[in-house]
Scaffold this motif. Structure first.
Motif, mmCIF file in Angstrom:
data_model
loop_
_atom_site.group_PDB
_atom_site.id
_atom_site.type_symbol
_atom_site.label_atom_id
_atom_site.label_comp_id
_atom_site.label_asym_id
_atom_site.label_seq_id
_atom_site.Cartn_x
_atom_site.Cartn_y
_atom_site.Cartn_z
ATOM 1 N N SER A 1 0.833 -1.217 0.000
ATOM 2 C CA SER A 1 0.000 0.000 0.000
ATOM 3 C C SER A 1 0.863 1.261 0.000
ATOM 4 C CB SER A 1 -0.968 0.006 1.184
ATOM 5 O OG SER A 1 -1.945 -0.983 1.016
ATOM 6 N N VAL A 2 1.698 1.376 -1.020
ATOM 7 C CA VAL A 2 2.651 2.485 -1.115
ATOM 8 C C VAL A 2 2.018 3.864 -0.885
ATOM 9 C CG1 VAL A 2 4.191 3.702 -2.720
ATOM 10 C CG2 VAL A 2 4.298 1.204 -2.534
ATOM 11 N N PRO A 3 0.810 4.147 -1.419
ATOM 12 C CA PRO A 3 0.284 5.509 -1.243
ATOM 13 C C PRO A 3 0.074 5.936 0.207
ATOM 14 C CG PRO A 3 -0.928 4.362 -2.976
ATOM 15 C CD PRO A 3 -0.060 3.338 -2.285
ATOM 16 N N VAL A 4 0.033 5.002 1.146
ATOM 17 C CA VAL A 4 -0.174 5.437 2.538
ATOM 18 C C VAL A 4 0.998 6.272 3.032
ATOM 19 C CG1 VAL A 4 -1.636 3.455 3.114
ATOM 20 C CG2 VAL A 4 0.809 3.408 3.680
ATOM 21 N N VAL B 1 -7.268 0.773 2.040
ATOM 22 C CA VAL B 1 -8.028 1.575 2.998
ATOM 23 C C VAL B 1 -7.756 1.136 4.446
ATOM 24 C CG1 VAL B 1 -10.373 2.162 3.762
ATOM 25 C CG2 VAL B 1 -9.766 2.332 1.346
ATOM 26 N N THR B 2 -7.638 -0.156 4.685
ATOM 27 C CA THR B 2 -7.321 -0.571 6.061
ATOM 28 C C THR B 2 -5.892 -0.175 6.427
ATOM 29 O OG1 THR B 2 -6.827 -2.815 5.275
ATOM 30 C CG2 THR B 2 -9.009 -2.440 6.208
ATOM 31 N N ASN B 3 -5.007 -0.119 5.440
ATOM 32 C CA ASN B 3 -3.652 0.387 5.698
ATOM 33 C C ASN B 3 -3.679 1.873 6.024
ATOM 34 O OD1 ASN B 3 -1.067 -0.972 5.644
ATOM 35 N ND2 ASN B 3 -1.847 -1.956 3.794
ATOM 36 N N LEU B 4 -4.515 2.619 5.300
ATOM 37 C CA LEU B 4 -4.632 4.053 5.601
ATOM 38 C C LEU B 4 -5.100 4.240 7.032
ATOM 39 C CD1 LEU B 4 -6.377 5.548 2.438
ATOM 40 C CD2 LEU B 4 -4.151 6.232 3.331
ATOM 41 N N TYR B 5 -6.108 3.438 7.433
ATOM 42 C CA TYR B 5 -6.643 3.576 8.791
ATOM 43 C C TYR B 5 -5.549 3.266 9.830
ATOM 44 C CZ TYR B 5 -9.398 2.957 12.986
ATOM 45 O OH TYR B 5 -9.869 3.056 14.280
ATOM 46 N N ALA B 6 -4.823 2.203 9.593
ATOM 47 C CA ALA B 6 -3.771 1.827 10.550
ATOM 48 C C ALA B 6 -2.695 2.908 10.625
ATOM 49 C CB ALA B 6 -3.156 0.490 10.136
#
Ligand SMILES: Cc1cc2nc3c(=O)[nH]c(=O)nc-3n(C[C@H](O)[C@H](O)[C@H](O)COP(=O)(O)O)c2cc1C
Length: 185
Positions: A69-72, A105-110
């Motif tokens: 999830s590079v964009p995070v 999205v779950t990576n963004l949340y984390a």
């Protein structure tokens, strides 16, 4: 990933048909929103006749192409003042509750949590009966007790506001933008 402009809203779209159109209509009223779409969101958007290219006309759209999830990484450099996830599938809510981060999205949340960036989650499964628009038909769904329980559990997570309907989502975002003194009239 250098910071070039004022912080924006990172908006995670998941594979939920429920409240999808309403969320997209609302996004169009907001300033400076970048979209982050899960693989399921890309499929569901297409099933509802909403091409990604249409969203790209007004927003930067990041897709789920990498395992990490590079964009995070944009969260680390202050590109975003707030993460909004909406509509959030029961799958995404469950993963957020459990601390699982295996989608964009779950990576963004984390990572938002680890960066102490506030998250506003518009959860789909808040009521025991949901009438929703499926592709080509209206259906009645009955969220399971575990779905409803996960929505409740998410409310206890730090830096997290859970919105249970569109009015609550708008109120939470208004409050956040007012707190940041961001004007969008
Ligand atoms: C047309 C369509 C509509 C869907 N709507 C919902 C929904 O409203 N709520 C939900 O929890 N899942 C819904 N799903 C299922 C999710 O897309 C699926 O659980 C997916 O794995 C979620 O992945 P994500 O959370 O990473 O986006 C829908 C699936 C399809 C094909």
């Amino acid at each position: 990933m250098t910071r070039r402009q004022a912080p924006r809203i990172a908006w995670g779209l998941t594979g939920s048909g429920h409240y999808l159109r309403e969320s997209l209509e609302y996004i169009e009223t907001l300033p400076e929103v970048d979209l982050f779409v899960t693989k399921a969101a890309v499929e569901v958007l297409s099933m509802y006749g909403i091409p990604l290219d249409r969203l790209r006309e007004r927003h930067r759209v990041f897709q789920d192409h990498t395992a990490s999830s590079v964009p995070v990484g944009f969260l680390y450099s202050g590109h975003y003042h707030t993460l909004v996830i909406g509509p959030a599938t029961s799958n995404t809510v469950a993963k957020c509750v459990a601390g699982i981060s295996d989608t964009l999205v779950t990576n963004l949340y984390a990572q938002a949590g680890k960066c102490r960036v506030p998250s506003i989650v518009f959860a789909c499964d808040c009521e025991s009966t949901v009438i929703t628009e499926a592709p080509g038909q209206t259906v009645t769904l009955y969220p399971r007790p575990i779905d409803l329980a996960n929505t409740e559990r998410l409310k206890d997570h730090p830096y997290t506001t859970v919105a249970e309907d569109l009015a609550a989502l708008k109120a939470a975002i208004d409050e956040r933008l007012a707190c940041l003194n961001v004007s969008f009239s």
